[in-house]
Design a protein around this motif. Structure first.
Motif: not given
Lengths: 600, 508
Positions: A148-154, A212-231
């Motif tokens: 929730k915190a990551a999403a708010r920042l995002y 600032f938004w990026l690392p927490p968001a990539h950490g909080a999202a489920p793995v497949p989502a992190s992959a596309v968020l980051s990639g």
């Protein structure tokens, strides 16, 4: 090639997202999930040359198209989405919020593919917004406090980024007198417009201080989502800058300096921040930030020196593809590793994870090393003041990435992320595929587009020492951490333990030997005595033998003398004792010898 | 693309010259019949309502096609010597009556579902019909006098709708509403008289009728502008004349929807448009130095409305403050005195109507279906009422200005118009407003879609909303999508807007 094909490529995920709302269609749609980006991928692979299509009625005149840069972007983005979608299918199998995730995932996918295909500002902005807003649902998916915190920042960053982008595009459209991105790219946009565009896209790109938004968001999202968020998705920021900012046309010295400085800071500050994180995926997110620092270096050089841009552009595209595949593979790999049950499978996947990690860090001949070397070569056409520093930074970035990879690996080991327990082998497949693609990128790239791959093909293989240095530092750090964890005394004791053990063993061996020697010392005289007794007996025997031999000899010589003088006498006393007779001739003989001397 | 040159050069008289009058009379004549129908004749009333509404949509479509072909409609007869009752169907009027005709049809469907088994339905639908007739009259008024008549009629017809529930709160809201709007009407009467005295006639003519007056008495013209805009600003909810609007939201949902989307606030905004473009003329107004203060007032209203909306917990109140803010986009676009901004303003007249009616109908559905009236109760409501919340979300995202939804198109044109007029601050203003929109709409979407539902929902008014309630917001949400997504298609509001603006700015 008509507009319908382009609309199908963009709209197909949206259609799937809509159908996902109906309960009856869900099983088949989840099964089809990896096929969602396929129309776009096929379109990119089968389109030979630049295409431009228009739809007069849509929004304010829709223009879509493909040219070499966007084609390459589309290919690696679609590949990444295919892999992530097949992972998502397994990942969400048991998740109660799977439908919501699926809808948001498909909408973000459509936006991401759409923005690459868009050629006018409206469509681009719309697709960009669709992707950004839909990703909110991916970040918040788990609904725990961190998410929730990551999403708010995002979402805060997204809204502000969209607004800045809106104003940038409005200014650019007014100054260029056209809604087409290509016209904006060719126009001499004002400093303000370029600054707004760079900031708006920079937020998506995650360059410091907009990260600032990026690392927490990539950490909080489920793995497949992190992959596309980051990639895939952060590359949309790069793609936007490439599409809308007149790079290589007009020189923006101040912007270039700022961007380049930001890139420099990003490269290494992300390392420092990343090393403090406690989640493997968050560390990978910081690694993305760090890698985007490299991209920013290229962008900054292009902004400063338009003449150098022609050389920089293909390298940046290559670096984007490299990072997309390697980082996507790493995220999927982290998930796949955590999902494995058996120690053997974990070991195998851990070894496989080393491949994308080393590719990202840039071992020689990997896409990471080739890209960095090619960038160094391309930057040579830029500002000579910055060049040595850029080269140094690019070289040292290998150390930084290695350290971050090591940190992520350690955290993966110490605190693995949660993962679904069903079908772990199916989760490994997309990871392995993507990792293979990352490894094979230097070979695949020239096949996809020989012209764009030229600088990479001719670049030197790169050096091993940054990775080696990084590994050494990581090892040292691990030791230090271990020492601090268990206390220095125990650590020193731990270090000394082998020596202690050795010396103990040595001394015990020594004692053994000494005892044995002492035993031998005790045993030896007796033995010697025994031996000596034997020897004495033998000696006596030998002496007796010698004496006997001598006596026989003497006796024999006396008898000889008797034969020569009174031979008969000799034969007449055959049974006379030898000794008695032997003495007499001896004496005689000596007297005989003396006798002739006396007259002398 | 509508061929402007043919439309202007081949001005033809129509073979059915009274078509505007027919359109006006459809709803005007329906009203007494609806009053007369007994309370129990629900089916007949519904049939009559829908029939008349559908007929009006058809007539308006016919009128629109004719006007785009260059046919001129002009109906007038003298009421007093020198004072004419005049109806004209110029493109600007067509823009407004098509909005009102289509949204009336949709709102009628919604009202039928909403007031099912409620009391005083005959009264409600009668005044409802009268209200729409007044809106049509405002749209087609050919001079300020005719405009004034329908403007007052609108006030009187909406008052019974606002107090329909008859509660103390509703009566209080009605009283405040009446005080504000009647006072505004009175000032408008003064302004009309002033205009008549100064200019000799009160006709709406592209380019304005006041050039001679301005030349000889500048101060009088300026005063007249202030009086007229002040009077119209009451209904357009310009700060500081906006206070009635958030209070009037106690009215039933369909009334709020119509009030915010088509009837009252839009009548004010439309009046300002007429005054600036066709009484003064945009160049004259600019020369008088009056557009810049008007733009500043609009800017203040935009920000003030949004800021107030953030703190409201009541859904309808939040939407009402949002209306205060959004309607001033229209005034802003007019006041910027740039054709591009004018396109944005006129398009926003339509777009804001579609977006806001969607939101009010959705809010009504939430109250009816789940008993949810406050933002803090919206947790998990998306799962419970997906269709309604999808419509609401589309409208909210359109308000924030995401393409290809309708709100984006008007914002884009307003921003471009601001740059065109040399007022770069407009871009910053739009950014601020969009940010505030996001701040008060996104939490609602977050609660609805990303929070798990709580069990504390109030008891719903009915177990499950029917299609009569569910379909209208979804329809208008689709229209928000289509109007934005196909903004460039022929006969889209935007295209028609360009046609209108070309006429207003050609008269130089």
């Amino acid at each position: 090639m008509s507009l319908a094909v382009f609309l199908l490529a963009v709209g197909w995920p949206l259609v799937m997202a809509f159908l996902l709302l109906f309960k009856a269609a869900r099983p088949i749609l989840w099964r089809m999930m990896p096929l969602a980006p396929l129309p776009a991928l096929v379109l990119a692979l089968l389109t030979p040359g630049p295409v431009l299509v228009t739809g007069e009625w849509f929004v304010l005149g829709l223009t879509m198209g493909l040219e070499p840069v966007s084609r390459l972007f589309l290919i690696f983005t679609a590949v990444l989405w295919v892999a992530a979608a097949s992972a998502a299918r397994q990942w969400m199998r048991e998740d109660p919020r799977a439908t919501g995730f699926g809808v948001m995932f498909l909408m973000a996918m459509s936006g991401n593919l759409g923005l690459i295909l868009s050629k006018d500002a409206m469509a681009f902005y719309g697709a960009f917004a669709l992707m950004s807003f839909a990703s909110y649902g991916l970040v918040i998916h788990s609904r725990d406090a961190a998410a929730k915190a990551a999403a708010r920042l995002y979402i805060g960053f997204v809204v502000i980024g969209e607004l800045i982008l809106f104003s940038g595009l409005v200014l650019a459209a007014t100054q260029a007198g056209s809604l087409l991105l290509a016209d904006m790219r060719a126009a001499a946009l004002s400093d303000l417009a370029v600054a707004l565009l760079l900031t708006g896209f920079g937020i998506k790109l995650g360059v410091m201080p907009l990260h600032f938004w990026l690392p927490p968001a990539h950490g909080a999202a489920p793995v497949p989502a992190s992959a596309v968020l980051s990639g895939a998705m952060i590359k949309a920021g790069l793609f936007g800058i490439l599409s809308a900012v007149p790079l290589g046309v007009v020189s923006y010295g101040d912007h270039g300096t700022v961007v380049m400085a930001a890139g420099m800071v990003t490269l290494f500050a992300a390392l420092l921040l990343g090393l403090q994180q406690t989640g493997a995926k968050t560390v990978l997110g910081f690694s993305s930030v760090s890698q985007m620092g490299i991209i920013a270096l290229g962008l900054g050089a292009g902004l400063m020196t338009p003449a150098a841009w022609a050389a920089i552009l293909p390298v940046l595209v290559f670096l984007a593809a490299h990072h997309a595949l390697a980082k996507g593979a790493l995220f999927l790999g982290v998930g796949a590793w955590a999902a494995q049950q058996g120690a053997g499978a974990r070991l195998a996947l851990g070894a496989a994870l080393l491949v994308p990690a080393l590719v990202l860090a840039g071992v020689p001949f990997s896409s990471g090393a080739l890209g960095k070397e090619a960038l160094k070569a391309a930057l040579a056409g830029g500002s000579p003041v910055w060049l040595p520093w850029l080269t140094l930074a690019l070289t040292l970035s290998g150390v930084a990435t290695t350290l971050l990879m090591a940190r992520a690996g350690a955290l993966l080991w110490l605190a693995p992320p949660s993962a679904p327990r069903t079908r772990p082998e199916a989760l490994a497949l997309p990871f392995l595929g993507l990792g293979g693609a990352a490894l094979a990128l230097p070979i695949l790239w020239p096949v996809l587009d020989p012209a764009m791959a030229a600088p990479v093909r001719t670049s030197p293989p790169g050096a091993l020492w940054p990775v080696g240095l990084g590994l050494a530092m990581a090892f040292a750090a691990a030791l230090t951490a271990h020492a601090q964890k268990i206390g220095p005394v125990r650590f020193l004791a731990g270090i000394m333990a082998p020596f202690h053990a050795f010396s103990t063993q040595l001394s015990s061996l020594w004692a053994l030997k000494r005892r044995a020697a002492r035993r031998t010392g005790y045993a030896l005289p007796r033995m010697l005595e025994r031996h000596a007794a034997c020897w004495r007996l033998g000696q006596t025997a030998v002496a007796a033998l010698i004496a006997a031999v001598l006596m026989i000899e003497v006796a024999a010589s006396q008898r000889e003398a008797r034969i020569t003088t009174p031979a008969v006498q000799m034969f007449t006393q055959p049974d006379a004792p030898g000794i008695g007779t032997a003495d007499a001739p001896g004496h005689r003989q000596t007297e005989d010898h003396h006798a002739p001397r006396e007259p002398l | 693309m509508i061929d402007l040159s043919t439309a202007l050069n081949t001005a033809v008289r129509s073979d059915v010259p009274l078509l505007p009058l027919f359109i006006l009379l459809t709803s005007l004549l329906a009203a007494p019949v609806l009053f007369a129908l007994p309370e129990r004749a629900a089916r007949l009333r519904t049939g009559l309502n829908l029939g008349v509404a559908a007929m009006k949509v058809a007539l308006v479509a016919w009128l629109g096609i004719k006007v785009s072909q260059g046919v001129i409609y002009d109906v007038s007869f003298a009421m007093l010597p020198g004072l004419e009752f005049k109806l004209q169907a110029d493109p600007l009027a067509i823009l407004f009556i098509s909005l009102s005709a289509i949204l009336w049809l949709i709102t009628t469907v919604y009202s039928v579902g909403y007031l099912e088994r409620g009391p005083h339905r005959a009264r409600f639908f009668g005044f409802f019909s009268l209200c729409v007739a007044a809106t049509v009259g405002i749209a087609m008024a050919g001079n300020l006098f005719t405009f004034l008549i329908f403007y007052e009629l609108l006030t009187l017809a909406t008052y019974p709708l606002v107090i329909h529930r008859g509660s103390a709160e509703a009566l209080r809201a009605g009283r405040i509403y009446l005080i504000y709007t009647l006072a505004g009407g009175l000032v408008l009467l003064l302004g009309t008289l002033g205009l008549w005295v100064l200019a000799g006639n009160t006709d709406f003519t592209p380019g304005g009728v006041l050039d001679a007056v301005v030349a000889e008495n500048r101060a009088a013209a300026q005063l007249l502008f202030v009086v007229l805009v002040g009077a119209l600003g009451v209904k357009a909810a310009l700060v500081p004349l906006h206070a009635w609007l958030p209070i009037a939201m106690v009215a039933p949902a369909p009334v709020s929807a119509l009030l915010h989307a088509v009837a009252v606030v839009k009548a004010g905004a439309f009046g300002i448009m007429r005054v600036v473009y066709e009484v003064f003329g945009i160049d004259t107004a600019q020369a008088l130095g009056l557009t810049a203060p008007l733009a500043a007032l609009a800017a203040v209203t935009i920000l003030y409305g949004s800021l107030r909306a953030i703190t409201q917990d009541d859904i309808k109140k939040r939407l009402a403050y949002s209306t205060v803010s959004q309607v001033s986009y229209i005034t802003l676009g007019v006041a910027l005195a740039s054709p591009v901004a004018a396109v944005g303003a006129l398009a926003h007249l339509i777009h804001q109507g579609l977006m806001k009616i969607t939101m009010f109908m959705a809010a009504g559905n939430l109250a009816e279906g789940m008993g949810v009236k406050r933002v803090s109760q919206m947790d998990g409501i998306g799962r419970a009422m997906p269709g309604t919340m999808l419509a609401f979300s589309a409208a909210a995202l359109a308000m924030i200005g995401l393409p290809p939804l309708a709100g984006f198109v008007s914002k884009w044109y307003l921003a471009q118009g601001g740059l065109d007029a040399g007022a770069a601050w407009v871009v910053a203003l739009l950014l601020g407003s969009s940010l505030l929109n996001a701040v008060y709409f996104l939490p609602m979407l977050y609660r609805a879609w990303f929070r798990d539902g709580s069990e504390t929902c109030a008891t719903p008014a009915r177990p499950r909303i029917g299609w009569w309630l569910a379909a209208p917001p979804i329809t208008t949400a689709l229209m928000v999508l289509v109007v934005g997504g196909f903004a460039n298609a022929p006969f889209s509001p935007l295209e028609w807007t360009r046609f209108v603006v070309a006429i207003e700015y050609l008269q130089e």
